[in-house]
Write a protein that holds these residues in place. Structure first.
Motif, PDB file in Angstrom:
ATOM      1  N   UNK A  94      -1.154   2.754 -23.404  1.00 15.10           N
ATOM      2  CA  UNK A  94      -0.860   2.403 -22.222  1.00 15.10           C
ATOM      3  C   UNK A  94       0.693   1.663 -21.993  1.00 15.10           C
ATOM      4  N   UNK A  95       1.314   2.438 -21.013  1.00 19.02           N
ATOM      5  CA  UNK A  95       3.272   2.019 -21.079  1.00 19.02           C
ATOM      6  C   UNK A  95       3.303   1.204 -19.357  1.00 19.02           C
ATOM      7  N   UNK A  96       4.076  -0.114 -20.041  1.00 15.06           N
ATOM      8  CA  UNK A  96       4.158  -1.224 -18.350  1.00 15.06           C
ATOM      9  C   UNK A  96       5.394  -0.733 -17.736  1.00 15.06           C
ATOM     10  N   UNK A  97       5.027  -0.615 -16.571  1.00 10.82           N
ATOM     11  CA  UNK A  97       6.575  -0.174 -15.544  1.00 10.82           C
ATOM     12  C   UNK A  97       6.037  -1.404 -14.248  1.00 10.82           C
ATOM     13  N   UNK A  98       7.332  -1.422 -14.020  1.00 11.64           N
ATOM     14  CA  UNK A  98       8.416  -1.888 -12.689  1.00 11.64           C
ATOM     15  C   UNK A  98       8.661  -0.868 -11.232  1.00 11.64           C
ATOM     16  N   UNK A  99       8.219  -1.598 -10.421  1.00 12.74           N
ATOM     17  CA  UNK A  99       9.023  -0.607  -9.570  1.00 12.74           C
ATOM     18  C   UNK A  99       8.964  -1.818  -8.622  1.00 12.74           C
TER      19      UNK A  99
ATOM     20  N   UNK B 230       7.067   7.517  -6.871  1.00 12.37           N
ATOM     21  CA  UNK B 230       8.310   6.125  -7.151  1.00 12.37           C
ATOM     22  C   UNK B 230       9.334   6.678  -7.328  1.00 12.37           C
ATOM     23  N   UNK B 231       9.346   7.548  -8.924  1.00 19.13           N
ATOM     24  CA  UNK B 231      10.507   7.373  -9.810  1.00 19.13           C
ATOM     25  C   UNK B 231      11.669   7.878  -8.903  1.00 19.13           C
ATOM     26  N   UNK B 232      11.514   9.406  -7.829  1.00 23.86           N
ATOM     27  CA  UNK B 232      12.148   9.773  -7.404  1.00 23.86           C
ATOM     28  C   UNK B 232      13.343   9.307  -5.904  1.00 23.86           C
ATOM     29  N   UNK B 233      12.599   7.972  -5.949  1.00 23.39           N
ATOM     30  CA  UNK B 233      12.860   6.959  -5.023  1.00 23.39           C
ATOM     31  C   UNK B 233      14.104   5.974  -5.178  1.00 23.39           C
ATOM     32  N   UNK B 234      14.715   6.270  -4.836  1.00 23.86           N
ATOM     33  CA  UNK B 234      16.618   4.922  -5.759  1.00 23.86           C
ATOM     34  C   UNK B 234      15.837   3.763  -5.587  1.00 23.86           C
ATOM     35  N   UNK B 235      15.695   4.108  -4.273  1.00 25.59           N
ATOM     36  CA  UNK B 235      15.053   2.614  -3.507  1.00 25.59           C
ATOM     37  C   UNK B 235      13.435   2.382  -4.391  1.00 25.59           C
ATOM     38  N   UNK B 236      13.631   2.646  -5.191  1.00 20.18           N
ATOM     39  CA  UNK B 236      11.945   2.019  -5.853  1.00 20.18           C
ATOM     40  C   UNK B 236      12.339   1.285  -7.272  1.00 20.18           C
ATOM     41  N   UNK B 237      13.717   1.991  -8.112  1.00 19.96           N
ATOM     42  CA  UNK B 237      14.468   1.275  -8.969  1.00 19.96           C
ATOM     43  C   UNK B 237      13.353   0.953 -10.652  1.00 19.96           C
ATOM     44  N   UNK B 238      12.295   2.269 -10.156  1.00 22.57           N
ATOM     45  CA  UNK B 238      11.156   2.189 -11.517  1.00 22.57           C
ATOM     46  C   UNK B 238      11.726   1.742 -12.836  1.00 22.57           C
ATOM     47  N   UNK B 239      11.297   1.256 -13.464  1.00 21.94           N
ATOM     48  CA  UNK B 239      11.541   1.636 -14.700  1.00 21.94           C
ATOM     49  C   UNK B 239      10.895   0.308 -15.910  1.00 21.94           C
TER      50      UNK B 239
ATOM     51  N   UNK C  21       0.495  -1.207   0.427  1.00 20.30           N
ATOM     52  CA  UNK C  21      -0.243  -0.130  -0.053  1.00 20.30           C
ATOM     53  C   UNK C  21       0.922   1.417  -0.200  1.00 20.30           C
ATOM     54  N   UNK C  22       1.733   1.512   1.118  1.00 22.70           N
ATOM     55  CA  UNK C  22       3.037   2.240   1.175  1.00 22.70           C
ATOM     56  C   UNK C  22       3.825   2.768  -0.999  1.00 22.70           C
ATOM     57  N   UNK C  23       3.813   2.114  -1.565  1.00 23.58           N
ATOM     58  CA  UNK C  23       4.236   1.651  -2.677  1.00 23.58           C
ATOM     59  C   UNK C  23       3.510   2.512  -3.573  1.00 23.58           C
ATOM     60  N   UNK C  24       2.114   1.900  -3.623  1.00 23.51           N
ATOM     61  CA  UNK C  24       0.783   2.292  -4.475  1.00 23.51           C
ATOM     62  C   UNK C  24       0.898   4.040  -4.365  1.00 23.51           C
ATOM     63  N   UNK C  25       0.624   3.992  -3.237  1.00 24.28           N
ATOM     64  CA  UNK C  25       0.911   5.595  -2.792  1.00 24.28           C
ATOM     65  C   UNK C  25       2.073   6.374  -3.964  1.00 24.28           C
ATOM     66  N   UNK C  26       3.092   5.586  -3.437  1.00 24.39           N
ATOM     67  CA  UNK C  26       3.628   6.728  -4.182  1.00 24.39           C
ATOM     68  C   UNK C  26       3.391   6.572  -5.594  1.00 24.39           C
ATOM     69  N   UNK C  27       3.504   5.075  -6.087  1.00 23.36           N
ATOM     70  CA  UNK C  27       3.540   5.829  -7.544  1.00 23.36           C
ATOM     71  C   UNK C  27       2.316   6.032  -7.287  1.00 23.36           C
ATOM     72  N   UNK C  28       1.188   6.310  -7.197  1.00 25.70           N
ATOM     73  CA  UNK C  28       0.060   6.432  -7.686  1.00 25.70           C
ATOM     74  C   UNK C  28      -0.055   8.499  -7.754  1.00 25.70           C
ATOM     75  N   UNK C  29       1.179   8.640  -6.868  1.00 25.01           N
ATOM     76  CA  UNK C  29       1.019  10.373  -6.540  1.00 25.01           C
ATOM     77  C   UNK C  29       2.243  10.591  -7.274  1.00 25.01           C
ATOM     78  N   UNK C  30       3.350   9.300  -7.836  1.00 21.70           N
ATOM     79  CA  UNK C  30       3.870  10.362  -8.121  1.00 21.70           C
ATOM     80  C   UNK C  30       4.928  10.386  -7.857  1.00 21.70           C
TER      81      UNK C  30
END
Length: 98
Positions: free
Chosen positions: A58-63, A30-39, A19-28
């Protein structure tokens, strides 16, 4: 629907962490947090494989949900052309669903 099913099946991580990471993703955030390794996700495992893009654009991403952990958990999601986020699934590092 696949997201909640994958969350029910995945062990080794708490729903609160997801849930914490979902919040980071939907709020934008996640890409700014190094530990999320969004790509972006690719169509294959090669670095030259094209990024996954659905017919609707739609574009697929992974965190990362975890790092430096055996079978570290990951979250896969889509960013739709309008910027909305569609959660796809949670899985382990070596799984590339979506």
């Amino acid at each position: 629907p696949e997201f909640l099913e994958s969350l029910d099946e995945l062990q080794g991580i708490t729903e609160e962490k997801v849930a914490d990471v979902v919040f980071e993703i939907v709020s934008g955030l996640a890409p700014q947090i190094a530990g999320r390794q969004v790509h972006p996700l690719r169509t294959g495992t090669g670095g030259d494989d094209p990024f996954r893009i659905r017919d609707d654009g739609a574009r697929a991403y992974r965190a990362s949900l975890q790092v430096n952990t055996p079978s570290a958990r990951r979250i896969h999601y889509w960013i739709l052309p309008g910027g909305q986020v569609e959660l796809a699934q949670v899985d382990t590092h070596d799984q590339f669903g979506v």
